[in-house]
Design a protein around this motif. Sequence first.
Motif, PDB file in Angstrom:
ATOM      1  N   PRO A   1       0.874  -1.144   0.021  1.00 30.97           N
ATOM      2  CA  PRO A   1      -0.030  -0.036  -0.250  1.00 30.97           C
ATOM      3  C   PRO A   1       0.757   1.145  -0.074  1.00 30.97           C
ATOM      4  O   PRO A   1       1.885   1.225   0.635  1.00 30.97           O
ATOM      5  CB  PRO A   1      -0.839  -0.025   1.257  1.00 30.97           C
ATOM      6  CG  PRO A   1      -0.733  -1.528   1.418  1.00 30.97           C
ATOM      7  CD  PRO A   1       0.513  -2.306   1.051  1.00 30.97           C
TER       8      PRO A   1
ATOM      9  N   GLU B   1       0.784   3.656   1.852  1.00 32.56           N
ATOM     10  CA  GLU B   1       1.433   4.053   3.123  1.00 32.56           C
ATOM     11  C   GLU B   1       2.652   3.703   3.583  1.00 32.56           C
ATOM     12  O   GLU B   1       3.283   3.999   4.380  1.00 32.56           O
ATOM     13  CB  GLU B   1       0.154   4.236   4.151  1.00 32.56           C
ATOM     14  CG  GLU B   1      -0.307   2.777   4.490  1.00 32.56           C
ATOM     15  CD  GLU B   1      -1.440   2.208   3.677  1.00 32.56           C
ATOM     16  OE1 GLU B   1      -2.071   1.478   4.185  1.00 32.56           O
ATOM     17  OE2 GLU B   1      -1.551   2.944   2.657  1.00 32.56           O
TER      18      GLU B   1
ATOM     19  N   THR C   1      -1.410  -6.411  -0.782  1.00 31.61           N
ATOM     20  CA  THR C   1      -2.789  -6.760  -1.514  1.00 31.61           C
ATOM     21  C   THR C   1      -2.876  -7.345  -2.998  1.00 31.61           C
ATOM     22  O   THR C   1      -1.825  -7.290  -3.645  1.00 31.61           O
ATOM     23  CB  THR C   1      -3.460  -5.321  -1.930  1.00 31.61           C
ATOM     24  OG1 THR C   1      -2.965  -4.691  -2.408  1.00 31.61           O
ATOM     25  CG2 THR C   1      -3.756  -4.818  -0.283  1.00 31.61           C
TER      26      THR C   1
ATOM     27  N   LYS D   1      -7.415  -9.036   5.659  1.00 25.00           N
ATOM     28  CA  LYS D   1      -7.581  -7.773   5.184  1.00 25.00           C
ATOM     29  C   LYS D   1      -8.215  -7.034   6.232  1.00 25.00           C
ATOM     30  O   LYS D   1      -9.467  -7.225   6.689  1.00 25.00           O
ATOM     31  CB  LYS D   1      -8.434  -7.826   3.852  1.00 25.00           C
ATOM     32  CG  LYS D   1      -7.798  -8.616   2.658  1.00 25.00           C
ATOM     33  CD  LYS D   1      -8.559  -8.246   1.438  1.00 25.00           C
ATOM     34  CE  LYS D   1      -7.779  -9.146   0.333  1.00 25.00           C
ATOM     35  NZ  LYS D   1      -8.013  -8.577  -0.918  1.00 25.00           N
ATOM     36  N   LEU D   2      -7.412  -6.079   6.631  1.00 24.63           N
ATOM     37  CA  LEU D   2      -7.906  -5.131   7.776  1.00 24.63           C
ATOM     38  C   LEU D   2      -8.400  -3.878   7.394  1.00 24.63           C
ATOM     39  O   LEU D   2      -7.888  -3.242   6.517  1.00 24.63           O
ATOM     40  CB  LEU D   2      -6.667  -4.923   8.901  1.00 24.63           C
ATOM     41  CG  LEU D   2      -5.875  -6.285   9.231  1.00 24.63           C
ATOM     42  CD1 LEU D   2      -4.584  -5.705  10.227  1.00 24.63           C
ATOM     43  CD2 LEU D   2      -6.929  -7.234   9.927  1.00 24.63           C
ATOM     44  N   LYS D   3      -9.271  -3.324   8.206  1.00 23.94           N
ATOM     45  CA  LYS D   3      -9.982  -1.773   7.743  1.00 23.94           C
ATOM     46  C   LYS D   3     -10.280  -1.367   9.167  1.00 23.94           C
ATOM     47  O   LYS D   3     -10.919  -1.792  10.111  1.00 23.94           O
ATOM     48  CB  LYS D   3     -11.373  -2.252   7.009  1.00 23.94           C
ATOM     49  CG  LYS D   3     -12.079  -0.951   6.995  1.00 23.94           C
ATOM     50  CD  LYS D   3     -13.389  -1.071   6.107  1.00 23.94           C
ATOM     51  CE  LYS D   3     -13.947   0.347   5.863  1.00 23.94           C
ATOM     52  NZ  LYS D   3     -15.443   0.155   5.384  1.00 23.94           N
ATOM     53  N   VAL D   4      -9.582  -0.095   9.240  1.00 23.35           N
ATOM     54  CA  VAL D   4      -9.685   0.350  10.534  1.00 23.35           C
ATOM     55  C   VAL D   4     -11.087   1.222  10.707  1.00 23.35           C
ATOM     56  O   VAL D   4     -11.632   2.017   9.747  1.00 23.35           O
ATOM     57  CB  VAL D   4      -8.795   1.657  10.729  1.00 23.35           C
ATOM     58  CG1 VAL D   4      -8.997   2.416  12.026  1.00 23.35           C
ATOM     59  CG2 VAL D   4      -7.287   1.004  10.780  1.00 23.35           C
ATOM     60  N   LEU D   5     -12.040   0.760  11.749  1.00 27.54           N
ATOM     61  CA  LEU D   5     -13.349   1.230  11.833  1.00 27.54           C
ATOM     62  C   LEU D   5     -13.354   2.446  12.786  1.00 27.54           C
ATOM     63  O   LEU D   5     -14.026   3.420  12.416  1.00 27.54           O
ATOM     64  CB  LEU D   5     -14.163   0.319  12.442  1.00 27.54           C
ATOM     65  CG  LEU D   5     -14.532  -0.809  11.684  1.00 27.54           C
ATOM     66  CD1 LEU D   5     -15.233  -1.979  12.543  1.00 27.54           C
ATOM     67  CD2 LEU D   5     -15.083  -0.849  10.308  1.00 27.54           C
ATOM     68  N   HIS D   6     -12.274   2.890  13.778  1.00 24.79           N
ATOM     69  CA  HIS D   6     -12.413   3.816  14.559  1.00 24.79           C
ATOM     70  C   HIS D   6     -10.887   3.875  15.385  1.00 24.79           C
ATOM     71  O   HIS D   6     -10.167   2.695  15.429  1.00 24.79           O
ATOM     72  CB  HIS D   6     -13.647   3.507  15.569  1.00 24.79           C
ATOM     73  CG  HIS D   6     -13.719   4.709  16.412  1.00 24.79           C
ATOM     74  ND1 HIS D   6     -14.127   6.109  16.161  1.00 24.79           N
ATOM     75  CD2 HIS D   6     -13.157   4.974  17.822  1.00 24.79           C
ATOM     76  CE1 HIS D   6     -14.401   6.962  16.835  1.00 24.79           C
ATOM     77  NE2 HIS D   6     -13.864   6.469  18.193  1.00 24.79           N
ATOM     78  N   ARG D   7     -10.539   5.214  15.519  1.00 20.82           N
ATOM     79  CA  ARG D   7      -9.648   5.226  16.367  1.00 20.82           C
ATOM     80  C   ARG D   7      -9.563   6.538  17.145  1.00 20.82           C
ATOM     81  O   ARG D   7     -10.138   7.665  16.488  1.00 20.82           O
ATOM     82  CB  ARG D   7      -7.953   5.667  15.379  1.00 20.82           C
ATOM     83  CG  ARG D   7      -7.482   4.450  14.519  1.00 20.82           C
ATOM     84  CD  ARG D   7      -6.331   4.655  13.662  1.00 20.82           C
ATOM     85  NE  ARG D   7      -5.214   5.307  14.444  1.00 20.82           N
ATOM     86  CZ  ARG D   7      -3.870   5.570  14.118  1.00 20.82           C
ATOM     87  NH1 ARG D   7      -3.914   5.346  12.680  1.00 20.82           N
ATOM     88  NH2 ARG D   7      -3.110   5.809  14.767  1.00 20.82           N
TER      89      ARG D   7
END
Length: 213
Positions: free
Chosen positions: A43, A45, A97, A107-113
């Motif tokens: 990715p 980043e 990916t 596969k990770l997806k950040v929902l909240h920080r």
Amino acid sequence: MPDPPFQFGDAAMNRRLIDAHRSCRRQGAPVPGDCDEVSDVVPAEHRTTMRFCAQPLQWCCSRPNRHLSSVAQLEMEAIMQDINVQDAISALLVGATTSAAPTGMAKLKVLHREATQSLPQQEAQEIRVLLATLEPGDRTPYHSHRFPVTVFMLSGEFTLELDGRDPVILHAGNVFVEPSLVAMTGHNRSERPTTMALFYVSDPDTPFADAIS
């Protein structure tokens, strides 16, 4: 001086790397080693450059190259098709990916920080995961929590009223962190049941909530 040939510690991964390369060669297709092409397999980043070398194959994987051939992309996918999470870690491929085909990689997806200074400070902490259901018209008691509570909405609608703040209306998929030591109450004002998962980290044996009269 050219880089030495790269070899995975796992012999099975080495075979997959070599087999993918030979497959392209048998079809008379060019491979990345022919022109030192660059493939975007990490990715954006992740700017750390990763190098994969095998005679006569060589990749430098970082930013995309608009001249990258579809054969080169297919070769990388062929190598990664059968990689499991442990292989990925050992090969520094975590975060790579591929296509939607099964790869065995999470596969990770950040929902909240959200930053907080309200978590417990004792040597030991307790983690609780709770499932809450409110039928239409239900409400919670007027209460507070000693530590933050993370709410993940599974279905329905939930209206949270916190002292000194505007009401918060949550729907399925929403995440909200209830602050510590703030009085609140919650309502299901919709016409169908509401369900949510609650995540609570506290000192051991601490009550989940303290009622306020």
